[in-house]
Each structure stands twice: as structure tokens, then as C-alpha cells.
Write a protein that holds these residues in place. Structure first.
Motif, PDB file in Angstrom:
ATOM      1  N   THR B  17      55.575 -40.208  90.087  1.00 24.22           N
ATOM      2  CA  THR B  17      55.221 -41.242  89.120  1.00 24.22           C
ATOM      3  C   THR B  17      56.249 -41.306  87.994  1.00 24.22           C
ATOM      4  OG1 THR B  17      52.921 -40.880  89.682  1.00 24.22           O
ATOM      5  CG2 THR B  17      53.347 -42.111  87.688  1.00 24.22           C
ATOM      6  N   THR B  37      47.925 -39.081  90.516  1.00 22.66           N
ATOM      7  CA  THR B  37      47.888 -40.420  91.101  1.00 22.66           C
ATOM      8  C   THR B  37      46.926 -40.403  92.283  1.00 22.66           C
ATOM      9  OG1 THR B  37      50.207 -40.631  90.527  1.00 22.66           O
ATOM     10  CG2 THR B  37      49.312 -42.266  92.042  1.00 22.66           C
ATOM     11  N   ASP B  56      54.475 -46.366  94.487  1.00 25.08           N
ATOM     12  CA  ASP B  56      54.185 -44.979  94.137  1.00 25.08           C
ATOM     13  C   ASP B  56      52.957 -44.550  94.937  1.00 25.08           C
ATOM     14  OD1 ASP B  56      54.123 -42.529  92.879  1.00 25.08           O
ATOM     15  OD2 ASP B  56      53.038 -43.255  91.113  1.00 25.08           O
TER      16      ASP B  56
END
Ligand code: GTP
Ligand code: MG
Lengths: 78, 724
Positions: B17, B37, B56
Motif C-alpha cells: 500500500t 488492506t 493494490d
């Protein structure tokens, strides 16, 4: 040389993993995280209630619970 | 032109990230613990006239997915066929990180390896021979420091070349990992079968499918069976034969053999002079030395308590002034409206509904910001992972997980948090059952909005032992939450505990930027809610407490009374003003009793008398469902005080202490009910969203209200028998 379960290792004791005796999800997780046969580990310490245990492995820190450590056999020097 | 997709894949906490933010200018959440994440995020990337979409992905340790967010990563790589995958690898933890790289290589997708955290590696005295590593892996390897942006240009140049097809994808011959004679033999047979029948062709390479079947990857086996059940059965037979053979001759599992060989392959490469250690390899790094103290079996818990307590201290002491400031601003706005608008419903709505309701909530913004800032420091430094480590055992006794701890603390475990971010913090939990149990019990904590209630009632009824009661209620909320979690885990959320194999990332200095992003991101959510949900509810509540108003005859009684006082005293006479004020208050009380909310409150007495609550308290409890802050302002209105400032509730306390409907026993019962009944509306909405269904949200309302009612009734009735 003697083979014991990871749970029984003392703080700061070093050893080499000789077997990881668990299949399925947990076994896969343990191995994915790098706990495979031939890996050298050192017990870095235990949480306040003696569980989980923190290991130093290849310069990094990994933690797992005692009942997960039961599946891991380690060869240690006396 | 169709934009090319570049995916960021890698182990949790490798810096994906951070790189994503650097490439796209996004401000996604970065934190120093694994699993921040949890869903994929897309962003636009531009380099000269080259445009791409960067994705991502959640971190994953292996392509055999273990938890839900890992499935997201794997499905994306397999199904969406990105033009290039940038594999972010933590240089300071190379061996473990290359485990995933091996699997990506076998998947034969266009791959570029980004060797991140080069700064950490060199601090630790590691030198990495990047060129040779690249030669052995057969893919470009580029050293970077994602945090400072070093090396990004070269990395993206290579990624672009790969994406545009100017570099060849991994050469399978070069990276063919041998899994030992037995497995290799089976792989050969299986690969041939798969290739001949074109199983899942174009999706995965044949050998990769074979490896996954032997590894017993359930998701993939299901996919295979859907494509061709017949071949699937045939392949599983082959896999069973090797498995049986391995068990008989070596007393081991096929997936263990495969993992061992993968790590063997990596070791083989690294041994060839790829890493040189300048210092002793077993030397303790700074991070380990810090851990010797912070996770020490005896000092650790004490330090943890001290740290948590100081967060509480810092937020409360530093936020007193700004909170008062914000409230003064709303007070001033209220005054302006009061002075400049004629009497009437609009003015009343603006003053009591909008400014009173929303202002009360926004008043807490400085406090919330400070708290989030402190928690962000814990999160970015890596201390949070240690808290989870130390608390895991305790939480497991109650059917929760070490990772539940943070959600509890965020929600107000030390008093003064908020269940909304707390509920969101449960995303780091891997098991859905443990996550649900956490989700449903964090609202029991003493959030920032409950603190003024505690202060009010304890101050009014238990003034001699304030600290003791405050502490007692904090402990009580933990006990209730943990016991409730245990009950849930024994009934509706029954299931095995999930493993706690977790890495403790090295401590890092939080970046200023990172702290700001965290604090602002969460604060903004809070503000947004005040401006939408709370605003709507405040207006609704105001209307319910105002309409339908008094009948003309009743209204006339008050007018007469005012006229009578006016004839007795001159304008400006102190006693006269007091009496007039008294009449106003009485009228407000009468309006309230006759209002919709008042009627509901009276109706509720049929049940609530068991806990000792009368109708005016019931209205406040109804209001508190919108936001707990509303309890105090509603009590204030209901007990004929006109406007009551939630922060300065002293006079309301006196009123309650003097009121015949209240007693220390009622206060005790009311406090217990207010602390544990239905979570506020915003929290309920969040629970619905996080749990994925409104059923759980309704369940949460009903079960917590039931617990609260049983506890408060128990206390009230037993208290009465004992003669309190
Ligand atoms: N020293 C150093 N720290 C870095 C670097 N890149 C990232 N970090 C830190 O590493 C931690 C993890 O970064 P993230 O970007 O959240 O990692 P991630 O791969 O997205 O993690 P998950 O979302 O949990 O899979 C953060 O504390 C970052 O500040 C780097 O190049 N050097
Ligand atoms: Mg991330």
C-alpha cells in the motif's frame, strides 16, 4: 541432541525443526510462514500467561499458540 | 485505448500500500501490522505517456488462500490476468517472502520483483546481490524503498516494459522447482493428463494445477471438478497415491514435502552468495531489544496498561480546551439564531434539533481526533501487534482472538472511545465467527458519549466515591462484554478457535504523513456521520418531543398563570422572573408529556417500571438510541431544565437527585441500562455493513437490550428487597 516438541522449549533455547505433523489449513499456514523442516528457530519469549510463544526465525519474529506448537518437533542441543 | 493493469502482490506488511500510494497519489491506509488492506483498491498511474491502472491487493503468504482477503488476491491474479504483477518483497525477510514469489513464477505470469525495505536490510547489515538474484529467478528484480520513493523510476520502467510485452515472462525451464522424485513423477503424469484434456486451459499452467491438487488446495480442486469431474477424480486418485506413498515411506504429508522443497529451492539460491551479512546473523536487532522490555512477561502487561492509560490521559487532558472551544462556537451560533429568528417551530428546530443535536456530537471532534492520533501511533509503530500477542490468551478464554483487543480498545475499553471505528477495526480478524463475536460485543465498552452520562449520574448520586464507581463501571463493561462474547460463542457463533500464527513486524518510526492520514480519515468519517445521520435523527427527535403540542384550553391555563404573575410583580423583578421561568418550564413539561415521544415514554412505563424508570427517563433512553450523547440533553429537556449542555450537567444532576422518581438505586439501575442497551444508531448501521446483513444488526439491538434490561431489573429488584 534430543527431539522435543516446540511447546517444551525453554526461553532462548535454539533448535532445528525436524517435523511439522499437521495437515490441512493449520499445517499449511504454519509452513507458509516459514516453519518447515530444517529451519533454525530460537524461542524469544512467551506472553504473560505463557501462551502464545514468540520465535525468532531467520532474523524475524513469529508467534504461535502452544497448541499449535505441539505439532512442531524440534531437535535441540542439551 | 484499453489501459493496462498492474497488480501489486506480496506478503502482508511488505509495503504494497505504501508503494500504491506513492505511485497513484492515493491515501490508502498503511499500518505496521500484517493484514491492513482487506479489499482490492485501484488507482491511476501515469509515467510519460504511459497510462495504467494499479491495483493494490491484500497481502498473502501463499497462493493457496487461507483467509477471505487472501482469496481476493489470488482470484484477481488468476482471473483478471493483469499485464504485469509487481511482487513486493521485504528484503529484510527475503527467504519467507520469496516463498510466494516461487508460486507466482510457477503461475507463469509476467512478473517483476520489487525488493522493498532496502533501508531496513542495510541497517541490519545485509547486502543483497540483486543482479544475481534476478538471474536465478529469471525475472527483473529492482531494489526500492517504497517509503521514500527511492528506486521507483527504475522499477516502473521495468514494469512498463514487462506490461507492454517487451520483456519475456518467467522462463519455466529456469525456475522449475523439483519436489523430490515421488512428487515429480506424479506431477509428470498429472501434467500430461491436464494438458491432453485442456483442463482450465488459458487460466492456469498445467503443472501449476497439478502442484495445487497435490497440495490439496480445496478451492482449486473445486474449480477443476467443475470443469471436468471425470478428470478431477482421476487426478485426485493420482494425488492420493503419492500421499499414501509419502505417508508410508517418509511419514509425512505431500503439502509438507512441497513446502520443504520450495524453501529448499529458495535456500539453494540464497546460499550462492546472494545475501552477505556484515554483522553476526544472530545479533539482536534494535527491534528485538525493544521487545525484550515491552513484551517481557512481567513488565510487558504493566507497560501496556501504562500506555493505554496515558492515551486516555492525553486525549482527555489535551482535548478539554478545544472541545470547550467547539462548543462555544455552537453556543454562539445558537445564540445568533436565538436572537435573530422570531419564535416559532423553525427557530425551535434549529436551536434544539440541529444545533443542539449535531453540535453536541461535533463537540467531541477534537477528542476523537486526539484519540485516533494516539492509536495511529500505536498502529504505525508496530506496538499493536504486541498487544494482540500479550492479550491473546485472555481473549481466547472468552472465545475471542488476540486481534480482537484493538477493536475493544478503540471502542472505549479504557473509557472514552467510539464503537464505530471499533466495529471497523474487527476487519483484521480472520475467522468470521470470532469477528462476529467481537463485532457484537465491542459496543458494550464505555465510549466517549457514555462518559458524560457516567459523570452525571455518579456525580449526582455517588459523589463520595466517584473514582471508585467510575473504575467499577469500566471493569463491569469488560466483564459484561467478555461474558456476552463467551455466551455468543457457545450458542449462535459456535466454532473452533482459529490459529494465531502471526508475525510481529519490526518496530518502525511512524511517518508524519501516515499519522495524519489515519487521524484525518477516521475523524472525517465521524464528522460525516454527524452531518447526515445524527442531523436527521436530531430533527426527528425534536419533532417527536414537540408535537402535537398542547390543546388550546391547556395552553390558556399557562397564559393565564403568566398574566397573573405579571400583575403581581413589576417587569424585571427577580422573584417575578423566577416564577415566570418556572411556568415556562412547567409548560415545556406539559408539552413534552403530551408529545408523541412523551406518550411513548408513558407507554413504556408498563415494562420499564420493573427497572425503576419513569416516562421521562424512557424518552431519554429512546433518544439515546440515536446517539448516546442525546441521553443527557433529552434528560435535561425532560426534567424541565430547558437547554442542558451535555458537558456541564451539574445542575441537571441536582434536579435528578431531588426528583422523587430518582434514587441512588434507580441511578444504579439506569446507569447499567444505559451502558449496555442497544448500540447507537450509527454503530448499528456499521454492524450491518460489516456483518453483511441487517439481521445481525437487529440481533445486536435485541440481545444487548435484553441483557441490559435483565441486569438493570435484577439490580433494581434485589436492591429494593434489600431495602436500598
Ligand atoms: N523502513 C521502511 N518501511 C516501510 C517501507 N515501505 C513500507 N514501510 C512500512 O511498512 C509497513 C507496512 O506497509 P504497508 O504499505 O501497510 O504494507 P502492505 O503490504 O500494504 O500490508 P498489508 O495491507 O497488511 O498487506 C508500514 O509501517 C510502512 O510505513 C520501506 O521501504 N522502508
Ligand atoms: Mg496494504
Amino acid at each position: 541432541m534430543e527431539t522435543i516438541s516446540l511447546r517444551r522449549m525453554a526461553k532462548n533455547q535454539r533448535g532445528t525443526i525436524t517435523a511439522v505433523r499437521v495437515a490441512g489449513d493449520l499445517g499449511r499456514r504454519i509452513r507458509d510462514m516459514g516453519l518447515v523442516t530444517g529451519t533454525v528457530i530460537t524461542v524469544q519469549g512467551r506472553a504473560p500467561l505463557n501462551d502464545p510463544v514468540a520465535l525468532r526465525i531467520r532474523g524475524n519474529t513469529l508467534t504461535l499458540r502452544n497448541n499449535e506448537a505441539d505439532f512442531i518437533e524440534v531437535e535441540v542441543e542439551n | 485505448m484499453n489501459k493496462l493493469t498492474m497488480a501489486l502482490a506480496g506478503n502482508p506488511n511488505a509495503g504494497k500500500t505504501t508503494l500504491f500510494n506513492a505511485l497513484t497519489g492515493a491515501r490508502q491506509h498503511v499500518g505496521n501490522y500484517p493484514g491492513v488492506t482487506v479489499e482490492r483498491k485501484e488507482g491511476a498511474y501515469q509515467r510519460g505517456d504511459f497510462n495504467a491502472v494499479v491495483v493494490d491487493l491484500p497481502g498473502t503468504y501463499s497462493l493457496t488462500a487461507y483467509s477471505e482477503e487472501e482469496v481476493v488476491a489470488r482470484d484477481f491474479l488468476a482471473n483478471e490476468k493483469p499485464a504485469v504483477v509487481i511482487n513486493i518483497v521485504d528484503a529484510a525477510n527475503l527467504e519467507r517472502n520469496l516463498y510466494l514469489t516461487c508460486q507466482l513464477l510457477e503461475l507463469k505470469i509476467p512478473l517483476v520483483v520489487a525488493l522493498n525495505m532496502m533501508d531496513v536490510a542495510s541497517d541490519r547489515g545485509m547486502e543483497i546481490d540483486v543482479e544475481n538474484l534476478s538471474a536465478f529467478l529469471g525475472v527483473p528484480v529492482l531494489p526500492i524503498v517504497a517509503r521514500s520513493g527511492k528506486g521507483l523510476d527504475e522499477l516502473m520502467a521495468a514494469a512498463q516494459e514487462m506490461a507492454e510485452g517487451r520483456l519475456s515472462p518467467p522462463d519455466p525451464a529456469k525456475v522449475r522447482i523439483s519436489y523430490g522424485d515421488d512428487v515429480d513423477q506424479a506431477l509428470l503424469t498429472m501434467t500430461r493428463l491436464i494438458r491432453d484434456q485442456g483442463l482450465l486451459k488459458g487460466k492456469y499452467p498445467s503443472r501449476w494445477i497439478a502442484v495445487k491438487i497435490i497440495e490439496n488446495d480445496e478451492a482449486l480442486i473445486k474449480e477443476v471438478n467443475e470443469d471436468s469431474l471425470e478428470l478431477g477424480i482421476r487426478l485426485l486418485q493420482e494425488a492420493d497415491i503419492v500421499a499414501a506413498h509419502l505417508m508410508k515411506t517418509f511419514d509425512t504429508y505431500p503439502e509438507a514435502v512441497i513446502a520443504d522443497h520450495r524453501y529448499g529451492f529458495i535456500k539453494g539460491i540464497l546460499k550462492r552468495g546472494i545475501i552477505t551479512h556484515r554483522y553476526d546473523e544472530n545479533r539482536l536487532y534494535t527491534s528485538d531489544k525493544i521487545d525484550r522490555v515491552l513484551t517481557n512477561r512481567f513488565a510487558g502487561p504493566l507497560i501496556m496498561l501504562a500506555v493505554l492509560y496515558s492515551i486516555y490521559q492525553i486525549t482527555f487532558s489535551f482535548s478539554t480546551l478545544p472541545v470547550a472551544g467547539v462548543e462555544a462556537v455552537f453556543g454562539w451560533i445558537g445564540g445568533l439564531v436565538e436572537a435573530n429568528l422570531g419564535d416559532g417551530p423553525l427557530k425551535s428546530m434549529l436551536v434544539s434539533g440541529v444545533i443542539g443535536g449535531v453540535g453536541g456530537v461535533l463537540g467531541f471532534v477534537p477528542l476523537i481526533m486526539l484519540m485516533f492520533f494516539c492509536i495511529a501511533i500505536l498502529e504505525d509503530s508496530g506496538y499493536l501487534a504486541r498487544v494482540a500477542f500479550m492479550m491473546d490468551r485472555v481473549f481466547r478464554m472468552f472465545g475471542l482472538h488476540g486481534s480482537s483487543v484493538m477493536a475493544f480498545i478503540v471502542s472505549g475499553g479504557i473509557a472514552g472511545g467510539c464503537a464505530v471505528p471499533g466495529v471497523m477495526a474487527t476487519r483484521t480478524l480472520r475467522s468470521p465467527k470470532e469477528r462476529m463475536a467481537t463485532l457484537l460485543t465491542v459496543p458494550f465498552m464505555n465510549c466517549g458519549a457514555k462518559v458524560p452520562i457516567l459523570a452525571l449520574l455518579i456525580g449526582a448520586f455517588f459523589a463520595q466515591h466517584q473514582a471508585f464507581y467510575m473504575f467499577g463501571f469500566t471493569i463491569l463493561s469488560w466483564i459484561v462484554a467478555l461474558v456476552a462474547a463467551k455466551l455468543l460463542r457457545l450458542t449462535v457463533l459456535r466454532g473452533e478457535p482459529t490459529p494465531f500464527v502471526m508475525e510481529l513486524p519490526p518496530y518502525r518510526f511512524p511517518t508524519f504523513n501516515g499519522l495524519m492520514i489515519h487521524t484525518w480519515e477516521r475523524t472525517w468519517q465521524y464528522i460525516k456521520k454527524a452531518g447526515t445521520v445524527i442531523l436527521a435523527i436530531s430533527i426527528l427527535l425534536w419533532a417527536m418531543m414537540t408535537y402535537p403540542g398542547l390543546s388550546p384550553e391547556k395552553e390558556a391555563v399557562f397564559v393565564q398563570e403568566r398574566d397573573r404573575i405579571a400583575t403581581l410583580y413589576e417587569v424585571g423583578n427577580e422573584t417575578g422572573d423566577k416564577l415566570l421561568q418556572e411556568v415556562d418550564n412547567q409548560q415545556e413539561g406539559a408539552v413534552l408529556r403530551n408529545s408523541f415521544a412523551g406518550r411513548i415514554g408513558v407507554g413504556m412505563e408498563k415494562v420499564t417500571w420493573l427497572s425503576g424508570f419513569e416516562w421521562r427517563t424512557n424518552i431519554a433512553l429512546l433518544g439515546g438510541f440515536a446517539a448516546k450523547e442525546v441521553i443527557i440533553s433529552t434528560l435535561g429537556t425532560a426534567y424541565s431544565m430547558g437547554e442542558t449542555d451535555p458537558e456541564d450537567a451539574g445542575s441537571l444532576g441536582d434536579r435528578l437527585a431531588a426528583d422523587s422518581a430518582w434514587s441512588p438505586l434507580v441511578a444504579m439501575s439506569a446507569l447499567i441500562f444505559m451502558l449496555f442497551y442497544a448500540p447507537c444508531f450509527v454503530t448499528v448501521v456499521c454492524i450491518a455493513r460489516e456483518a453483511g446483513s441487517w439481521n445481525w444488526a437487529f440481533f445486536s439491538i435485541i440481545y444487548s437490550t435484553t441483557i441490559a434490561f435483565i441486569l438493570s431489573t435484577g439490580v433494581y429488584q434485589v436492591g429494593r428487597i434489600l431495602g436500598f
